[in-house]
Design a protein around this motif. Structure first.
Motif, PDB file in Angstrom:
ATOM      1  N   ASP A 197      -6.474  -6.037  -0.668  1.00  0.00           N
ATOM      2  CA  ASP A 197      -5.356  -4.872  -1.641  1.00  0.00           C
ATOM      3  C   ASP A 197      -4.075  -4.480  -0.793  1.00  0.00           C
ATOM      4  O   ASP A 197      -4.565  -3.141  -0.295  1.00  0.00           O
ATOM      5  CB  ASP A 197      -6.379  -3.849  -1.995  1.00  0.00           C
ATOM      6  CG  ASP A 197      -6.331  -3.493  -3.344  1.00  0.00           C
ATOM      7  OD1 ASP A 197      -4.492  -3.969  -4.047  1.00  0.00           O
ATOM      8  OD2 ASP A 197      -6.861  -2.239  -4.148  1.00  0.00           O
ATOM      9  N   ARG A 199      -1.117  -3.874  -1.856  1.00  0.00           N
ATOM     10  CA  ARG A 199      -1.012  -2.384  -2.627  1.00  0.00           C
ATOM     11  C   ARG A 199      -1.666  -1.177  -2.815  1.00  0.00           C
ATOM     12  O   ARG A 199      -1.359  -0.498  -2.375  1.00  0.00           O
ATOM     13  CB  ARG A 199      -0.335  -3.176  -3.882  1.00  0.00           C
ATOM     14  CG  ARG A 199       0.125  -1.678  -4.696  1.00  0.00           C
ATOM     15  CD  ARG A 199       0.666  -2.431  -5.901  1.00  0.00           C
ATOM     16  NE  ARG A 199       1.338  -3.738  -6.216  1.00  0.00           N
ATOM     17  CZ  ARG A 199       1.734  -4.353  -6.985  1.00  0.00           C
ATOM     18  NH1 ARG A 199       1.483  -3.740  -8.422  1.00  0.00           N
ATOM     19  NH2 ARG A 199       2.821  -5.512  -7.021  1.00  0.00           N
ATOM     20  N   LEU A 203       0.016   2.241  -0.876  1.00  0.00           N
ATOM     21  CA  LEU A 203      -0.237   4.012  -1.865  1.00  0.00           C
ATOM     22  C   LEU A 203      -1.033   4.868  -1.144  1.00  0.00           C
ATOM     23  O   LEU A 203      -0.640   5.508  -0.789  1.00  0.00           O
ATOM     24  CB  LEU A 203      -0.304   3.339  -3.289  1.00  0.00           C
ATOM     25  CG  LEU A 203       0.410   2.134  -4.352  1.00  0.00           C
ATOM     26  CD1 LEU A 203      -0.375   1.785  -5.483  1.00  0.00           C
ATOM     27  CD2 LEU A 203       1.103   3.160  -4.447  1.00  0.00           C
ATOM     28  N   TRP A 245      -4.229   2.460  -9.998  1.00  0.00           N
ATOM     29  CA  TRP A 245      -3.795   0.615  -9.461  1.00  0.00           C
ATOM     30  C   TRP A 245      -4.566   0.489  -9.128  1.00  0.00           C
ATOM     31  O   TRP A 245      -5.628  -1.206 -10.172  1.00  0.00           O
ATOM     32  CB  TRP A 245      -2.848   0.643  -7.992  1.00  0.00           C
ATOM     33  CG  TRP A 245      -3.619  -0.478  -7.733  1.00  0.00           C
ATOM     34  CD1 TRP A 245      -3.466  -0.907  -6.225  1.00  0.00           C
ATOM     35  CD2 TRP A 245      -2.503  -1.962  -8.185  1.00  0.00           C
ATOM     36  NE1 TRP A 245      -3.605  -2.154  -6.211  1.00  0.00           N
ATOM     37  CE2 TRP A 245      -2.733  -3.142  -7.092  1.00  0.00           C
ATOM     38  CE3 TRP A 245      -2.087  -2.686  -9.168  1.00  0.00           C
ATOM     39  CZ2 TRP A 245      -2.853  -4.793  -7.532  1.00  0.00           C
ATOM     40  CZ3 TRP A 245      -1.677  -3.760  -9.383  1.00  0.00           C
ATOM     41  CH2 TRP A 245      -1.846  -4.932  -8.753  1.00  0.00           C
TER      42      TRP A 245
END
Length: 472
Positions: A197, A199, A203, A245
């Protein structure tokens, strides 16, 4: 267990506990060495904070990724790679010619530790059956306590007898011995196949950095200054984006459904509070005996033993008790004891305070800390399915390390507002002002522990998750 599984479990317990010992030793060895590092390399309180926070921040941010890498590419393989990275970064820290180089090496150490630490819990939970898990986790936590106990003492002896550089060289022979043992004795295993993951990592990494940077620099730049407000505001927004997300990602690094389990959420609240209070207090108190009372590094390390040695003796017993009476009463009592102990230390600390007046609260803090380690790990493992142990371990370790990062940053900021390194009294004034913040957070953690399910509910949940089908 038959002899072969029992032997495998013992080897696994020994290897993962020594790895945990190495990272635990590293944390508190550095605390005792901070005055010597400051004298040798220079730097402000902020720079000293980053020698601690560079490690704990990279550690906290990447723990979830470390667990995911183990699930996908092999837990034993990633454990060995993490050990190698930690060992190499320790050598780089020992050779650091400047405070900036030391901070960079510490950040890389944190990356290695982030791979190793969650896998210690996952590998151990796989090797030991649930009925014996509490005892195994007690030993695991007790050896971690040995690292905590020896950290200030070994650090003080090394700094006084040789130099601060050698506190990092200590990790190198341990790592070099452990790598071939892990490669030869551990069994390879994998978690549910998932993509990384990236992303989510970006973040949460950027968000946590923004928050911590803002807290660390807040006192120097002003809490209402534009850079600080922007840093903290952007950090909070990015963490919120991370949560959003993860709620819709197909392969989240931190499944938000874990937090629907009361035991998982409450235990993580407990871990956050304990590491906030403990790490923030240790950062200041590890320097108190040297800067506030003028003692040598070795003398300072010896005086912390009533606190730091206690987990070595109490944690194994707490692990056994958590199987019988559950984690809730142990964790609640542990955080309450720590809160009372730090409040006591704040009340009696002074440049000329007799050491005898500090022994009881130091021992009380250590006893309380020991009551939390193994029971919290047991509570987390009981709240998820076995194949989710890697993600759950990564999540809880990330949350507690984040607590440690913020604890150091917040308490150091309070210290800066009320004290300094100028005189022993000025240093003590800062410590006495900062400790009540840790007391409040620990008291909140003790209240959070009351929401952890009791032993009956935990056992029922453990049986339910084993019977529950695995999600595709």
């Amino acid at each position: 267990m038959s002899p072969t599984p029992r032997r495998h479990a013992l080897w696994t317990l020994a290897i993962v506990s020594i790895a945990l010992f190495m990272t635990s030793l590293d944390n508190l060895v550095v605390g005792v060495a901070l005055p010597s590092i400051r004298a040798d390399l220079g730097g402000s309180l902020e720079a000293l904070e980053w020698t601690v926070n560079a490690y704990t921040l990279s550690f906290a941010v990447l723990l979830l990724t470390g667990a995911a890498l183990g699930d996908r590419f092999g837990r034993k393989r990633m454990f060995v790679i993490g050990l190698g990275l930690f060992t190499a970064a320790s050598a780089a820290a020992a050779l650091a010619p400047s405070i900036d180089a030391l901070v960079a090496a510490r950040a890389i150490q944190g990356v290695g530790a982030a791979i190793v630490l969650p896998l210690t819990l996952t590998l151990l939970s796989e090797a030991v059956p649930p009925a014996r898990r509490g005892a195994a986790l007690g030993v695991w936590a007790g050896i971690s306590g040995l690292g905590v106990a020896l950290g200030p003492l070994v650090g003080g002896a090394v700094v006084e007898g040789v130099s601060w550089h050698w506190i990092f060289w200590l990790n190198v022979p341990i790592g070099l011995a452990l790598i071939p043992l892990a490669a030869g004795r551990l069994t390879e295993s994998f978690g549910p196949a998932r993509a990384l993951d990236l992303r989510g990592l970006a973040l949460v990494g950027a968000g946590l950095f923004g928050i911590v940077f803002g807290v660390v620099r807040g006192q120097a730049l002003g809490w209402t200054s534009a850079p600080i407000l922007a840093s903290i505001g952007a950090g909070v927004a990015l963490v919120a984006a991370f949560v959003a997300w993860e709620l819709r990602a197909r392969a989240p690094m931190l499944p938000m459904r874990f937090f629907r389990e009361r035991g998982f959420s409450a235990t993580n609240g407990v871990s956050f509070a304990m590491f906030f209070g403990t790490f923030g207090a240790v950062f200041l108190l590890s320097q108190f005996f040297q800067t506030g009372q003028g003692l040598s590094p070795l003398e300072s390390g010896l005086r912390t033993l009533p606190w730091t040695a206690m987990p070595m003796f109490v944690a194994p017993v707490a692990g056994l008790l958590s199987d019988r009476i559950g984690a809730r009463p142990l964790m609640a009592a542990g955080l309450a004891l720590q809160a009372v102990a730090l409040g006591w230390l704040a009340a009696v600390s002074s440049p000329d305070a007799a050491y005898t007046s500090l022994i009881v609260p130091l021992a009380m803090a250590g006893f309380g800390m020991a009551l939390v380690f193994a029971p919290s790990a047991n509570a987390i493992l009981a709240s998820v399915r076995p194949e989710q142990a890697g993600q759950a371990s990564g999540a809880t370790n990330a949350i507690r390390e984040l607590g440690g990062v913020l604890g150091v940053a917040v308490l150091a900021s309070v210290f800066s507002a009320h004290g300094s390194y100028a005189t022993p009294q000025a240093f003590t004034d800062g410590v006495v002002a900062a400790l009540p913040v840790a007391v409040v957070v620990l008291a909140i953690g003790a209240a959070a522990a009351l929401f952890v399910p009791g032993v009956g509910a935990a056992r029922a949940r453990s049986g339910a998750v084993v019977a529950e089908p695995v999600e595709a």
